[in-house]
Design a protein around this motif. Structure first.
Motif, PDB file in Angstrom:
ATOM      1  N   UNK A  52       0.825  -1.210   0.000  1.00  0.00           N
ATOM      2  CA  UNK A  52       0.000   0.000   0.000  1.00  0.00           C
ATOM      3  C   UNK A  52       0.860   1.262   0.000  1.00  0.00           C
ATOM      4  N   UNK A  53       0.398   2.305  -0.723  1.00  0.00           N
ATOM      5  CA  UNK A  53       1.164   3.546  -0.729  1.00  0.00           C
ATOM      6  C   UNK A  53       0.884   4.330   0.560  1.00  0.00           C
ATOM      7  N   UNK A  54       1.621   5.416   0.748  1.00  0.00           N
ATOM      8  CA  UNK A  54       1.533   6.172   2.003  1.00  0.00           C
ATOM      9  C   UNK A  54       0.146   6.779   2.222  1.00  0.00           C
ATOM     10  N   UNK A  55      -0.484   7.252   1.144  1.00  0.00           N
ATOM     11  CA  UNK A  55      -1.817   7.842   1.309  1.00  0.00           C
ATOM     12  C   UNK A  55      -2.829   6.786   1.752  1.00  0.00           C
ATOM     13  N   UNK A  56      -2.718   5.575   1.195  1.00  0.00           N
ATOM     14  CA  UNK A  56      -3.614   4.488   1.599  1.00  0.00           C
ATOM     15  C   UNK A  56      -3.380   4.113   3.056  1.00  0.00           C
ATOM     16  N   UNK A  57      -2.112   4.050   3.443  1.00  0.00           N
ATOM     17  CA  UNK A  57      -1.785   3.713   4.832  1.00  0.00           C
ATOM     18  C   UNK A  57      -2.314   4.773   5.793  1.00  0.00           C
ATOM     19  N   UNK A  58      -2.206   6.043   5.389  1.00  0.00           N
ATOM     20  CA  UNK A  58      -2.701   7.130   6.237  1.00  0.00           C
ATOM     21  C   UNK A  58      -4.219   7.037   6.403  1.00  0.00           C
ATOM     22  N   UNK A  59      -4.931   6.787   5.299  1.00  0.00           N
ATOM     23  CA  UNK A  59      -6.381   6.642   5.357  1.00  0.00           C
ATOM     24  C   UNK A  59      -6.777   5.428   6.194  1.00  0.00           C
ATOM     25  N   UNK A  60      -6.019   4.353   6.033  1.00  0.00           N
ATOM     26  CA  UNK A  60      -6.297   3.146   6.803  1.00  0.00           C
ATOM     27  C   UNK A  60      -6.120   3.412   8.298  1.00  0.00           C
ATOM     28  N   UNK A  61      -5.061   4.106   8.656  1.00  0.00           N
ATOM     29  CA  UNK A  61      -4.820   4.422  10.071  1.00  0.00           C
ATOM     30  C   UNK A  61      -5.930   5.292  10.636  1.00  0.00           C
ATOM     31  N   UNK A  62      -6.398   6.266   9.844  1.00  0.00           N
ATOM     32  CA  UNK A  62      -7.471   7.144  10.310  1.00  0.00           C
ATOM     33  C   UNK A  62      -8.756   6.351  10.527  1.00  0.00           C
ATOM     34  N   UNK A  63      -9.091   5.482   9.563  1.00  0.00           N
ATOM     35  CA  UNK A  63     -10.305   4.667   9.689  1.00  0.00           C
ATOM     36  C   UNK A  63     -10.187   3.698  10.855  1.00  0.00           C
ATOM     37  N   UNK A  64      -9.007   3.118  11.027  1.00  0.00           N
ATOM     38  CA  UNK A  64      -8.787   2.164  12.117  1.00  0.00           C
ATOM     39  C   UNK A  64      -8.940   2.843  13.477  1.00  0.00           C
ATOM     40  N   UNK A  65      -8.359   4.010  13.635  1.00  0.00           N
ATOM     41  CA  UNK A  65      -8.469   4.731  14.905  1.00  0.00           C
ATOM     42  C   UNK A  65      -9.915   5.113  15.209  1.00  0.00           C
ATOM     43  N   UNK A  66     -10.661   5.492  14.159  1.00  0.00           N
ATOM     44  CA  UNK A  66     -12.066   5.849  14.359  1.00  0.00           C
ATOM     45  C   UNK A  66     -12.845   4.670  14.919  1.00  0.00           C
ATOM     46  N   UNK A  67     -12.515   3.464  14.452  1.00  0.00           N
ATOM     47  CA  UNK A  67     -13.203   2.253  14.934  1.00  0.00           C
ATOM     48  C   UNK A  67     -12.694   1.853  16.313  1.00  0.00           C
ATOM     49  N   UNK A  68     -11.376   1.877  16.497  1.00  0.00           N
ATOM     50  CA  UNK A  68     -10.791   1.402  17.753  1.00  0.00           C
ATOM     51  C   UNK A  68     -11.164   2.262  18.948  1.00  0.00           C
ATOM     52  N   UNK A  69     -11.381   3.547  18.719  1.00  0.00           N
ATOM     53  CA  UNK A  69     -11.671   4.438  19.840  1.00  0.00           C
ATOM     54  C   UNK A  69     -13.061   4.220  20.430  1.00  0.00           C
TER      55      UNK A  69
END
Length: 208
Positions: A2-19
């Motif tokens: 995955x490119x950096x933009x995809x990883x950044x979006x994935x991290x944002x979505x993951x944090x939204x769920x994990x919180x």
């Protein structure tokens, strides 16, 4: 990969769920309240060791689907969006109920680790979630899907350990109050539902 933009979006979505607290967080919080912070952190490690099994299974399963048919891979991604919508609606429509703290017997740290591992590995909802969520950020045009999903899964676990570890550290002061409040639990359900629906809408827009 995955490119950096995809990883950044994935991290944002993951944090939204994990919180938003889920069953694993409640398990960790309960254990932390019963036996202290160390017990909670050991439970975090056990839960996320179990996540490794689900991540590997999802990566191999989705990779096999893609090898069989690109159409099947697309179907899996849209089915994943539908599953996120279902999760969101279920949370929004859930009725708040009062729950008492679960009393867990004291155990050794080794047993707590394996208990967390088994609880997560044997949870079919966790397996389904990884199968629904990880493929949304995998791109067959960027290379083999399995390594991409493994990287995404490792990122999920790293963020998950940080998030769940925070819950474990704070739970001794806050868990009893939150879990005994019907209003607080209802707000958590609403927040969780909106996160899932928002993520599903965003992923649908990405595919359009």
């Amino acid at each position: 990969m995955p490119d950096l933009s995809t990883l950044a979006l994935f991290c944002a979505a993951t944090l939204a769920i994990l919180l938003v607290p889920g069953p694993a967080v409640i398990f960790i919080v309960t254990r932390s309240v019963a036996q202290g912070r160390a017990a909670g952190l050991v439970s975090v490690l056990g839960v996320h060791a179990g996540s490794v099994v689900h991540v590997v299974a999802a990566a191999l399963g989705v990779s096999a689907l893609l090898a069989a048919s690109a159409t099947a891979f697309t179907i899996v991604k849209y089915a994943g969006v539908a599953y996120l919508v279902w999760l969101g609606l279920r949370k929004l429509l859930a009725r708040g109920t009062a729950e008492e703290m679960v009393e867990l017997p004291e155990q050794s740290k080794r047993r707590m680790f394996w208990e967390g591992f088994v609880v997560n590995v044997l949870n079919p909802k966790t397996a389904i979630f990884f199968m629904a969520f990880l493929p949304q950020f995998a791109d067959p045009a960027a290379g083999a899907v399995a390594p991409q999903m493994l990287v995404l899964g490792l990122l999920w676990m790293a963020l998950g350990m940080a998030s769940d570890g925070t819950y474990a550290l704070l739970s001794s002061a806050l868990a009893t109050r939150v879990r005994r409040s019907v209003r607080a639990r209802r707000r958590i359900d609403i927040g969780s539902g909106l996160v899932y629906l928002g993520l599903a809408a965003w992923l649908t827009g990405e595919k359009a």
